[in-house]
Design a protein around this motif. Structure first.
Motif, short mmCIF file in Angstrom:
data_model
loop_
_atom_site.label_atom_id
_atom_site.label_comp_id
_atom_site.label_asym_id
_atom_site.label_seq_id
_atom_site.Cartn_x
_atom_site.Cartn_y
_atom_site.Cartn_z
N GLY A 95 1.01 -1.24 0.03
CA GLY A 95 0.04 0.00 -0.10
C GLY A 95 0.82 1.17 0.07
N ALA A 96 1.98 1.25 0.93
CA ALA A 96 2.86 2.38 0.95
C ALA A 96 3.69 2.67 -0.47
CB ALA A 96 4.06 2.15 1.98
N GLN A 97 3.86 1.54 -1.00
CA GLN A 97 4.65 1.53 -2.52
C GLN A 97 3.52 2.20 -3.57
OE1 GLN A 97 3.41 -1.52 -4.79
NE2 GLN A 97 4.52 -0.08 -6.41
N GLN A 98 2.23 2.02 -3.44
CA GLN A 98 1.21 2.60 -4.07
C GLN A 98 1.26 4.05 -3.99
OE1 GLN A 98 -0.37 -0.13 -6.36
NE2 GLN A 98 -1.71 1.69 -6.27
N VAL A 99 1.36 4.38 -2.74
CA VAL A 99 1.06 6.00 -2.61
C VAL A 99 2.45 6.70 -2.87
CG1 VAL A 99 1.22 7.63 -0.55
CG2 VAL A 99 -0.22 5.32 -0.19
N VAL A 100 3.60 6.04 -2.71
CA VAL A 100 4.61 6.74 -2.98
C VAL A 100 4.88 6.79 -4.41
CG1 VAL A 100 7.62 6.66 -2.89
CG2 VAL A 100 5.89 6.26 -0.99
N GLY A 101 4.57 5.32 -4.97
CA GLY A 101 4.65 5.28 -6.57
C GLY A 101 3.81 6.11 -7.27
N PHE A 143 -3.54 4.08 -0.02
CA PHE A 143 -4.06 4.36 1.63
C PHE A 143 -5.14 3.07 1.95
CE2 PHE A 143 -2.26 8.71 0.73
CZ PHE A 143 -1.50 8.70 1.83
N TYR A 144 -5.95 2.69 0.94
CA TYR A 144 -7.17 1.84 1.29
C TYR A 144 -6.47 0.73 1.79
CZ TYR A 144 -11.40 -0.69 1.09
OH TYR A 144 -12.24 -1.65 1.39
N ILE A 145 -5.57 0.11 1.00
CA ILE A 145 -4.86 -1.17 1.22
C ILE A 145 -4.31 -1.21 2.72
CG2 ILE A 145 -2.98 -2.63 0.78
CD1 ILE A 145 -3.45 -1.82 -2.33
N ILE A 146 -3.50 0.24 3.07
CA ILE A 146 -3.10 0.03 4.38
C ILE A 146 -4.23 0.25 5.53
CG2 ILE A 146 -1.83 1.68 5.87
CD1 ILE A 146 -0.17 2.77 3.43
N ILE A 147 -5.31 0.74 5.24
CA ILE A 147 -6.37 0.65 6.02
C ILE A 147 -7.00 -0.51 6.22
CG2 ILE A 147 -8.88 1.58 6.41
CD1 ILE A 147 -7.82 4.32 5.08
N VAL A 148 -7.27 -1.27 5.33
CA VAL A 148 -7.84 -2.64 5.25
C VAL A 148 -6.70 -3.53 6.02
CG1 VAL A 148 -7.87 -4.74 3.70
CG2 VAL A 148 -9.03 -2.71 3.18
N LEU A 149 -5.46 -3.48 5.86
CA LEU A 149 -4.42 -4.54 6.56
C LEU A 149 -4.31 -3.87 7.90
CD1 LEU A 149 -1.77 -4.94 3.64
CD2 LEU A 149 -3.84 -6.35 4.13
#
Length: 440
Positions: free
Chosen positions: A123-129, A261-267
């Motif tokens: 998820g963090a990689q999605q955000v930074v990426g 962000f959504y992936i981070i919230i889910v996990l």
């Protein structure tokens, strides 16, 4: 995973026309990574059990970063396939190494959170990426195309990080230079209650047989198949799908950040619920419900008005809720499978099936079915349905096993009620040790 994410960002930055990709060739760029992982997964597990794990991981990260940077030099499909295949080779060491490191360093009740934290980096990689892809998408002239800058930047950052891992990370608690001998022993004693052993290099054939005939090992492997098949397709096509809702390239790169962000919230949410309720499998079931809803709406709602397009985007986000099942199942492997050889076979099984799902995932997105990809989403619904059946089956099995052991303890069998954990470091499997209790 980052290789897949980078390709997804690049897919709408011109890499497809610049390298002359046609038909299903774009899909094969993700599939070839996982076919490679499939081939080298077992040798990797064999090597990881026998080498200093942190140094090996460091080497693999450096090599991976160097290859990722080389993607910028690719001019055609052949070049891209060679680079992506090498990425698969170097990436294959990471996940099994993380699972084994989690079980060496952390207690069973800490492992679910740790496994989820390292998955959260997707998820963090999605955000930074997404942010980097947005910045690089603004480049319209110069010696390199915007997607080439993206691969170079990611690759160089990975190489620097790989060197840092080699310098900073100890191979095991006994090798950590920052602690006294007493502290090292305390760290090892701390994980005694896991009853899953510390790194043991003896190979035991009977444990291989037990892993291959244990229903729970196959249950975890099926969870991987049902979750990776949708994730790899949704991951490599996220840019193309979001853009098809009527957003520009720059908007799409920024909207990918929201997905992160959504992936981070889910996990994080799933770990918090597991900590509060101690219910791993029921939590997984709860998180599959939004995936059903999101996928059905993606198939039925047309992208005509602006509000429908925004609604479809939200549906696309919530479809990825099932990801929590993948991370929780992985953490259950490290907590529920005991015996070093059995664990390494279970981990290998998981990652072989994980790679199979990831390899098939992009292929169900058929180029002639674009941009709505009905066949792909229908396949995903099938995966979620099978996932529900597997999770319910696993829960019944593990509850039954624990009840049997509790009955043994109640009947006065000493081994089934051993509070001193006498056999914790004897490299017994979960079936050989009647004192072992499964988490579910």
């Amino acid at each position: 995973m980052m290789g897949q994410g980078t390709l997804s960002f690049a897919s709408i930055m011109g890499i497809i026309p610049d390298t002359g990709l046609v038909g299903q060739q774009y899909q094969w760029l993700t599939t070839c990574i996982y076919i490679t992982i499939l081939v080298v997964e077992y040798p990797q597990n064999y090597i990881i059990a026998r080498v200093p794990i942190a140094k090996y991981l460091s080497f693999m990260i450096v090599a991976w970063g160097a290859v990722l940077a080389c993607t910028a030099a690719c001019k055609n499909f052949t070049g891209l396939v060679i680079v992506r295949t090498l990425l698969g080779l170097f990436e294959s060491a990471c996940q099994p190494a993380f699972v084994i490191l989690s079980s060496i360093w952390y207690k069973r009740d800490e492992q679910a959170a740790r496994v989820t934290y390292w998955y959260m980096m997707n998820g963090a990689q999605q955000v930074v990426g997404g942010l980097l892809a947005y910045c690089f998408s603004l480049i319209s002239s110069g010696p390199l195309k915007s997607w080439q800058w993206l691969f170079m930047a990611y690759g160089i950052i990975s190489v620097i990080y790989g060197i840092f891992v080699g310098w900073w990370m100890p191979d095991s608690p006994m090798r950590a230079k920052c602690w006294s001998e007493e502290d090292k022993h305390l760290m090892v004693e701390r994980v005694r209650s896991n009853q899953t052993g510390v790194q043991n290099r003896t190979f035991k054939k009977e444990q291989v047989y037990e892993a291959l005939t244990d229903p729970q090992c196959w249950g975890y492997a099926l969870v991987q198949l049902c979750t990776t098949l949708p994730t790899s397709g949704l991951g490599s096509f996220q840019g193309i799908i979001i853009k098809s809702f009527g957003f520009t390239t720059l908007q799409t790169q920024l909207l990918a950040m929201v997905l992160g962000f959504y992936i981070i919230i889910v996990l994080l949410g799933s770990v918090w619920i597991v900590k509060k309720t101690q219910q791993n499998l029921l939590t997984m079931l709860g998180f599959i419900i939004p995936s059903f809803v999101g996928t059905i709406l993606l198939m039925t709602v047309p992208p005509n008005t602006k509000s429908q397009k925004i609604g479809l985007l939200i549906c696309y986000y919530i479809t990825l809720s099932f990801w929590s099942a993948q991370t929780l199942a992985l953490s259950m492997v490290s907590r529920n499978v005991a015996g070093q050889t059995k664990k390494s076979v279970a981990v290998a099984m998981n990652f072989i099936i994980w790679a199979t799902g990831n390899a098939i995932g992009p292929q169900v997105f058929l180029s002639w079915d674009a941009p709505r990809y009905f066949i792909a989403f229908a396949t995903h619904l099938g995966c979620y349905s099978l996932l529900v059946i597997v999770i319910i089956g696993l829960r019944f099995y593990l509850v039954h096993q624990n009840k049997r052991r509790d009955q043994l303890a109640a009947a006065g069998v000493q081994e089934a009620n051993d509070n001193k954990m006498v056999h914790a470091f004897e490299d017994l499997t979960d079936k050989e040790n009647p004192n072992f209790r499964y988490v579910y």
